[in-house]
Design a protein around this motif. Structure first.
Motif, short mmCIF file in Angstrom:
data_model
loop_
_atom_site.label_atom_id
_atom_site.label_comp_id
_atom_site.label_asym_id
_atom_site.label_seq_id
_atom_site.Cartn_x
_atom_site.Cartn_y
_atom_site.Cartn_z
N LEU A 149 0.82 -1.20 0.00
CA LEU A 149 0.00 0.00 0.00
C LEU A 149 0.86 1.26 0.00
N ILE A 150 1.95 1.24 0.75
CA ILE A 150 2.85 2.39 0.80
C ILE A 150 3.48 2.63 -0.57
N LEU A 151 3.99 1.57 -1.18
CA LEU A 151 4.62 1.71 -2.50
C LEU A 151 3.61 2.15 -3.55
N SER A 152 2.39 1.63 -3.45
CA SER A 152 1.34 2.03 -4.39
C SER A 152 1.04 3.52 -4.28
N SER A 210 0.38 7.59 6.51
CA SER A 210 -0.36 6.98 7.61
C SER A 210 -1.86 7.16 7.41
N LYS A 211 -2.28 8.31 6.88
CA LYS A 211 -3.69 8.55 6.62
C LYS A 211 -4.21 7.66 5.49
N ILE A 212 -3.36 7.40 4.51
CA ILE A 212 -3.75 6.49 3.43
C ILE A 212 -3.93 5.08 3.98
N LEU A 213 -3.02 4.65 4.84
CA LEU A 213 -3.15 3.33 5.45
C LEU A 213 -4.44 3.25 6.26
N PRO A 266 -12.54 1.37 10.05
CA PRO A 266 -12.73 2.71 10.64
C PRO A 266 -12.18 2.78 12.06
N ARG A 267 -11.58 3.92 12.36
CA ARG A 267 -11.01 4.22 13.69
C ARG A 267 -9.71 3.48 13.97
N ARG A 268 -9.21 2.71 13.00
CA ARG A 268 -7.90 2.09 13.15
C ARG A 268 -6.85 3.15 12.85
N GLN A 269 -5.95 3.41 13.79
CA GLN A 269 -4.98 4.47 13.62
C GLN A 269 -3.57 3.91 13.45
N ILE A 270 -2.80 4.60 12.60
CA ILE A 270 -1.40 4.25 12.37
C ILE A 270 -0.54 5.36 12.98
N SER A 271 0.12 5.06 14.08
CA SER A 271 0.92 6.07 14.78
C SER A 271 2.28 6.25 14.11
N ASN A 272 2.97 7.34 14.48
CA ASN A 272 4.33 7.55 13.98
C ASN A 272 5.24 6.41 14.40
N MET A 296 8.41 1.43 9.51
CA MET A 296 8.14 0.80 8.21
C MET A 296 8.87 1.55 7.10
N LEU A 297 8.84 2.89 7.16
CA LEU A 297 9.51 3.68 6.14
C LEU A 297 11.02 3.48 6.18
#
Length: 201
Positions: free
Chosen positions: A5-8, A21-24, A30-36, A42-43
């Motif tokens: 998903l990141i590469l896409s 992170s917002k794209i992920l 819904p409401r699943r958050q990806i923190s820094n 990952m990056l």
């Protein structure tokens, strides 16, 4: 499959970790958050593998890391797109991640992915029917109704969701009817016109 998903997303243009992170999050429940604390490791892993570069730039007066896909990252994207999806607990999310990248693939490949998704969904429906039949046989014993009544209702929900997925994939395959395998299909679905006329703020 976060990697896919990141590469896409980076194939469209360079993005900050925050935007990624917002794209992920937009492709998860819904409401699943990806923190820094999740995003940047990952990056950095992708950077170490040579799939992206990270460059610090001033954006809106703030120093932010901007991710850019490399040639190796483009090749990695294709590898991930053509890797079969495992039939495990992450299957549904992984299919959704792969759907996002289908616009860059041929119609023949799009069909292959959709057929795989339909096969997996058909398998789910068959399992639900088998479990429902078993629980219904237990209902002949009045003492067991308290145990299985809401179990059946929950299975009914799961079955309805699976049927909706099946209807969706059949609609997508129908849209590809008559197109050559080496063609590309990126037409926006009709339903998006409904969203253009609504205010979701």
């Amino acid at each position: 499959m976060y990697e896919l998903l990141i590469l896409s997303a980076l194939m469209v243009h360079d993005r900050t970790g925050y935007k990624l992170s917002k794209i992920l999050e937009g492709n998860l429940e819904p409401r699943r958050q990806i923190s820094n604390g999740v995003m940047y490791p990952m990056l950095h892993k992708l950077e170490k593998a040579g799939y992206i570069t990270l460059e610090t730039k001033q954006i809106n007066g703030r120093a932010q890391k901007l991710a850019k896909i490399t040639d190796a990252g483009l090749a990695r994207f294709e590898d991930l797109m053509h890797t079969p999806i495992a039939m495990d607990a992450k299957r549904e999310s992984n299919f959704h991640f792969k759907f996002r990248g289908l616009g860059r693939e041929t119609v023949g490949f799009q069909r292959d992915v959709l057929h795989a998704y339909r096969e997996a969904t058909d398998s789910d429906i068959a399992v639900y029917h088998k479990v429902i039949a078993h629980l219904q046989s237990i209902l002949t014993n009045p003492d067991r109704q308290i145990d299985v009544g809401w179990s059946l209702r929950g299975l009914q929900l799961a079955l309805n969701v699976a049927q909706t997925r099946l209807d969706w994939v059949n609609d997508q395959l129908h849209d590809l009817d008559g197109l050559a395998d080496d063609a590309h299909f990126t037409t926006v679905p009709e339903i998006m016109k409904e969203y253009e006329a609504k205010d979701f703020e």
